[in-house]
Scaffold this motif. Sequence first.
Motif, short mmCIF file in Angstrom:
data_model
loop_
_atom_site.label_atom_id
_atom_site.label_comp_id
_atom_site.label_asym_id
_atom_site.label_seq_id
_atom_site.Cartn_x
_atom_site.Cartn_y
_atom_site.Cartn_z
N GLU A 16 0.82 -1.20 0.00
CA GLU A 16 0.00 0.00 0.00
C GLU A 16 0.86 1.25 0.00
N TRP A 17 0.33 2.32 -0.57
CA TRP A 17 1.05 3.59 -0.61
C TRP A 17 1.30 4.09 0.81
N ARG A 18 2.52 4.56 1.05
CA ARG A 18 2.89 5.09 2.36
C ARG A 18 3.30 6.55 2.22
N GLU A 19 2.75 7.38 3.06
CA GLU A 19 3.14 8.78 3.11
C GLU A 19 4.39 8.94 3.96
N ARG A 49 11.39 12.83 0.99
CA ARG A 49 10.70 11.58 0.72
C ARG A 49 11.54 10.35 1.05
N TYR A 132 12.56 0.01 1.95
CA TYR A 132 12.32 0.02 0.51
C TYR A 132 13.63 -0.22 -0.23
N CYS A 251 7.99 6.97 -9.30
CA CYS A 251 6.71 6.34 -8.96
C CYS A 251 6.50 6.24 -7.45
N LEU A 252 7.56 6.48 -6.67
CA LEU A 252 7.43 6.49 -5.21
C LEU A 252 7.33 7.90 -4.64
N ASP A 254 5.20 10.53 -5.43
CA ASP A 254 3.86 11.08 -5.21
C ASP A 254 2.84 10.04 -5.68
N LYS A 255 1.80 9.87 -4.90
CA LYS A 255 0.79 8.85 -5.20
C LYS A 255 0.13 9.08 -6.55
N ARG A 260 -0.92 2.02 -10.64
CA ARG A 260 -0.45 0.65 -10.41
C ARG A 260 -1.63 -0.31 -10.36
#
Length: 310
Positions: A16-19, A49, A132, A251-252, A254-255, A260
Amino acid sequence: MKSMSISDSRRLQMLEWREGILDTVLDTDTATEVDDPFAVSYLLLSPERFQVKAIYAAPFAMNERTQDPAAGMEMSYQEILRIMKLCGKQGCCEVKRGSCSYLPGKDIPVESKAALDLAERAMCYSSDNPLYVIGIGAGTNIASALLLNPEIRERIVIVWLAGNDFTESPNTYNVYQDVKAAQVIFDSGVPLLHVPCNYVTSHMLTSVPELESCLGNRNDLCDYLISIVKAYGKEHFAWGKTIWDIGAVGCLMDKDWSIREITTAPIITDELTWSRDYTRHLIGNIKEVNRDRIFRDAFLKMGCLEDRGK
């Protein structure tokens, strides 16, 4: 590789996307092509980031720069140090030499400082707080770490620029020179975000006039990046250069800068084709990247470094 008990639900949670700031290591064959230095620079210049913990030099061969993976790895190691200096980031993270050869078999790791570091470093993380691992080269360093310590599969998310989109062949540079490593990564069950070349990061296309307009006369880093693109092609009129690897970082960032999908992990056959078994574990796959937003962000960061002589 012996399968792990990580469930698809846990794997999906990790994908899942992580902020916020992501702890990151980068595995890169930095000297093989001009796109890696752009990706390394972009990563290092994005502290809002990425917290870059280590950069690993990956082997490469099978091109005009070298036919020896050990020489390619050492060239990449030296190029990493060059880019870090140009970015003003010397000593900001560890830099490790990787494998001097490709993975000889799917159960045979190649020990290197990079593989050993990843196998150990990842143990400080968890499925709720993963490390990551961005891969933009041949996969031996990453695959070897998975083989040396299978437990890290529940502690890392791999973001790997590898094959083409699954409607195309996986027969790309990062796969065909290191097939066994690619098979290990896709078969391992590790949370994996696949970043395709065609027809996804192939859209990360720029040109000498654009680079000169956006980066020209800014600083030594920008001058260097322009110079290596110029040296790559003899004729620059109506000519573009794909900066593939920057898409794996972008691609990491900003959402909204990528699209995807979740799909089952394909099998990379020995004949370098995708084979699909829809009972296999789930992975993420990038379907689209926003070329303009990624380049704009990267170019602004590269161009805002302190000017020469100040």
